[in-house]
Design a protein around this motif. Structure first.
Motif, short mmCIF file in Angstrom:
data_model
loop_
_atom_site.label_atom_id
_atom_site.label_comp_id
_atom_site.label_asym_id
_atom_site.label_seq_id
_atom_site.Cartn_x
_atom_site.Cartn_y
_atom_site.Cartn_z
N LEU A 119 -32.22 21.67 -38.38
CA LEU A 119 -31.68 22.47 -39.48
C LEU A 119 -31.59 23.96 -39.13
N GLY A 120 -32.02 24.31 -37.94
CA GLY A 120 -31.93 25.70 -37.51
C GLY A 120 -33.09 26.56 -37.94
N VAL A 121 -34.15 25.94 -38.45
CA VAL A 121 -35.31 26.72 -38.91
C VAL A 121 -36.27 26.91 -37.73
N THR A 122 -35.85 27.73 -36.79
CA THR A 122 -36.66 28.03 -35.61
C THR A 122 -36.22 29.38 -35.08
N HIS A 123 -36.82 29.81 -34.00
CA HIS A 123 -36.47 31.11 -33.43
C HIS A 123 -36.15 30.92 -31.95
N THR A 124 -34.95 31.32 -31.55
CA THR A 124 -34.50 31.18 -30.17
C THR A 124 -34.31 32.56 -29.55
N MET A 125 -34.77 32.71 -28.31
CA MET A 125 -34.68 34.01 -27.66
C MET A 125 -34.85 33.86 -26.15
N PRO A 127 -47.01 35.91 -31.98
CA PRO A 127 -46.78 36.11 -33.42
C PRO A 127 -45.52 35.39 -33.92
N LEU A 128 -44.50 35.29 -33.10
CA LEU A 128 -43.28 34.59 -33.49
C LEU A 128 -43.54 33.09 -33.62
N ILE A 129 -44.33 32.55 -32.70
CA ILE A 129 -44.66 31.12 -32.78
C ILE A 129 -45.48 30.84 -34.03
N GLN A 130 -46.41 31.71 -34.34
CA GLN A 130 -47.23 31.51 -35.54
C GLN A 130 -46.41 31.64 -36.81
N GLN A 131 -45.37 32.47 -36.75
CA GLN A 131 -44.51 32.64 -37.92
C GLN A 131 -43.55 31.47 -38.10
N TYR A 132 -42.89 31.06 -37.01
CA TYR A 132 -41.85 30.03 -37.10
C TYR A 132 -42.35 28.63 -36.77
N LYS A 133 -43.57 28.50 -36.26
CA LYS A 133 -44.16 27.24 -35.82
C LYS A 133 -43.54 26.71 -34.53
N VAL A 134 -42.23 26.96 -34.34
CA VAL A 134 -41.55 26.55 -33.12
C VAL A 134 -40.73 27.72 -32.61
N VAL A 135 -40.91 28.08 -31.33
CA VAL A 135 -40.07 29.08 -30.69
C VAL A 135 -39.41 28.45 -29.48
N HIS A 136 -38.11 28.72 -29.33
CA HIS A 136 -37.32 28.16 -28.24
C HIS A 136 -36.93 29.29 -27.28
N ASN A 171 -51.64 26.74 -31.91
CA ASN A 171 -50.97 27.85 -32.60
C ASN A 171 -49.50 27.58 -32.91
N GLY A 172 -48.96 26.46 -32.42
CA GLY A 172 -47.55 26.15 -32.65
C GLY A 172 -46.96 25.43 -31.45
N TYR A 173 -45.63 25.45 -31.38
CA TYR A 173 -44.93 24.67 -30.37
C TYR A 173 -43.95 25.56 -29.60
N LEU A 174 -43.88 25.33 -28.29
CA LEU A 174 -42.99 26.09 -27.43
C LEU A 174 -41.98 25.15 -26.79
N MET A 175 -40.69 25.42 -27.07
CA MET A 175 -39.60 24.71 -26.41
C MET A 175 -38.97 25.64 -25.39
N VAL A 176 -38.56 25.08 -24.24
CA VAL A 176 -37.94 25.91 -23.22
C VAL A 176 -36.72 25.21 -22.65
N SER A 177 -35.68 25.99 -22.38
CA SER A 177 -34.48 25.50 -21.70
C SER A 177 -34.37 26.24 -20.38
N CYS A 178 -34.55 25.52 -19.28
CA CYS A 178 -34.51 26.14 -17.95
C CYS A 178 -33.07 26.43 -17.55
#
Length: 494
Positions: A177-183, A200-209, A95-102
């Motif tokens: 390029l900043g085309v992602t969603h961070t939260m 839904p955010l991952i499906q929209q942006y492909k990558v959520v951070h 469904n997309g990609y998940l990035m995480v910053s601990c």
């Protein structure tokens, strides 16, 4: 004349037959040699493949390629280590990609990583190897692969979730390029929050951070599959690097040569005291120094703190002096080795004097190892904490003086290893008893009896987590008592 011709013809015929026979034998020998060579090559190749996944019968054939390969097989044979069997890859629609910053220290990040793997699994997304905190108080520059065995992490979980070391190039460029969603997700959320809000955010942006990951998954009320996966990551997938593991084993070997040992997680470092505002026993100039430090970090929200009130509420780590009294009251053998799992104790030898007098066999990793062995770990607080973590797991007794992240995660891991003795100090009750004893209203025998009675059921025995609806910060932490994953289950032990 006719007889001579006949004899000559017969002679020539014999020579022809002999020549043909010789050629046939030569051809037969060539076929045999070629066949033997082909069979030999096939056996060599099958033997090499057999070391990984071939039939057992092939394991008996010696390799003939090189001395190096023979040496490798000799080591494998002597150690009798079975070939590693990888779990099959899980096939699912990504469904997309998940990035995480601990964020936070080692064990705060450790539990967050477990949560993020579980979340990625149940969202059917690809998880990128988590980024570790480099901006906290400790400013540790370590990457994931500097602390954990990253290849083991990825491969051991591949039947649950796809994990990559980095994004594919096309998506990596989008992130640049900043085309992602961070939260930052909402704290203590259950898995349905991630299905309904994050997916839904991952499906929209492909990558959520997700840029904050501590305490983002609820302790209780989660599907059993989620809870068990959190445990699988914590107790199986998150192995430290071979270098850290080997050094940890060495420390344990050194300690074991001298007999039993206790690990005392003495959380009395400068940052802890500044953050908590706990200044019991500190000099006035030390109080001022700690206050300045607290104001220097804007993300430490609490600035004006009443140390005495906080201590009476049980919210301060025990001082070294209070710890010495408590251990003596619990009848901990004064000759036992006490491994101090902590950073530099604030106040130094002055504050450690009473503890050293009561328990003279105090040791630290710095006293057990050569400076050259720890040089690699200098200025890498998380790697130092990883070493203490390993020693804490192996100790005969583990005593934390504050219920921080390391204390909680080690407590849960020791439960998983068979409910190893972990003394969970009731600080609020203890400081009241200590004050009464110091004031002379409790004799030593009365004090010791009261301390033992207060901790008789606080030794890491099987129990179920305390659940407090709508107050998740006050209930028992999942990683301190993951009873869903313990064998035998807590019900069988009660």
């Amino acid at each position: 004349m006719g007889l001579k011709v006949t004899a000559l013809a017969e002679s020539r015929l014999e020579k022809l037959k002999s020549s043909m026979s010789s050629k046939s034998r030569m051809k037969l020998w060539m076929i045999r040699i070629t066949t033997s060579v082909l069979i030999w090559i096939c056996l060599v190749q099958l033997t090499i493949l057999g070391e990984t996944w071939g039939p057992r019968v092939l394991k008996g054939w010696p390799p003939c390629l090189s001395h190096e390969s023979a040496a490798v097989l000799a080591v494998k044979s002597s150690s009798e280590v079975p070939a590693r069997v990888l779990p099959p890859k899980r096939v699912y629609r990504n469904n997309g990609y998940l990035m995480v910053s601990c964020n936070g220290g080692l064990n705060q990040m450790r539990s967050a990583i477990c949560d993020m793997v579980a979340i990625a699994r149940y969202l059917n997304v690809t998880l990128i190897v988590p980024e570790l905190d480099k901006t906290s108080f400790w400013a540790d520059p370590s990457e994931f692969q500097d602390i954990f065995d990253v290849d083991h992490f990825i491969m051991s979980l591949r039947d649950e979730v796809r994990i990559l070391k980095e994004l594919p190039p096309r998506l990596k460029r989008r992130v640049e390029l900043g085309v992602t969603h961070t939260m930052a997700p909402i704290s203590w959320s259950d898995i349905s929050y991630y299905h309904n809000q994050i997916l839904p955010l991952i499906q929209q942006y492909k990558v959520v951070h997700l840029n904050r990951t501590d305490a983002r998954l609820a302790n209780n009320g989660q599907p059993m599959e989620v809870q068990k996966l959190r445990c699988r990551v914590n107790f199986g997938a998150l192995k430290f690097t071979p270098q850290i593991e080997e050094l940890g084993r060495k420390v344990v070997r050194i300690l074991r040569q001298e007999g039993p040992f206790m690990v005392l997680h003495l959380r009395y470092e400068m940052d802890m005291l500044a953050f908590s505002g706990c200044t019991q026993g500190c000099k006035q100039e030390e109080v001022e120094e700690l206050t300045r430090m607290r104001y220097a970090y804007p993300w430490w929200k609490e600035k004006i703190i009443n140390s005495d009130l906080k201590r009476r509420d049980g919210l301060c780590p025990l001082t070294p002096e209070e710890t010495a009294l408590t251990l003596r009251a619990l009848d901990i053998d004064p000759s036992i080795q006490v491994y101090i799992a902590a950073g530099e104790i604030y106040g130094g030898e002055r504050r450690m004097a009473s503890l050293a007098a009561a328990y003279p066999n105090l040791v630290r990793k710095e006293t057990l190892l050569e400076p050259s062995e720890l040089r690699f770990f200098q200025n890498h607080s998380s790697q130092m904490a990883a070493l203490d973590y390993l020693v804490s797991l192996e100790s005969d007794i583990f005593v934390p003086t504050y219920d921080g992240n390391m204390a909680k995660v080690v407590e849960g891991h020791r439960r998983y290893l068979g409910y190893k003795k972990t003394i969970l100090l009731d600080r609020k009750h203890l400081v009241d008893l200590i004050d009464q004893h110091n004031a002379g209203s409790l004799t030593w025998d009365e004090f010791s009896t009261a301390v033992k009675e207060a901790h008789a059921e606080r030794m890491g025995k099987p129990t179920k987590r305390l659940v407090i609806q709508d107050r998740p910060k006050e209930e028992d932490y999942f990683y301190s008592n993951p009873w869903e994953c313990l064998k035998p289950s807590y019900e069988d032990e009660l």
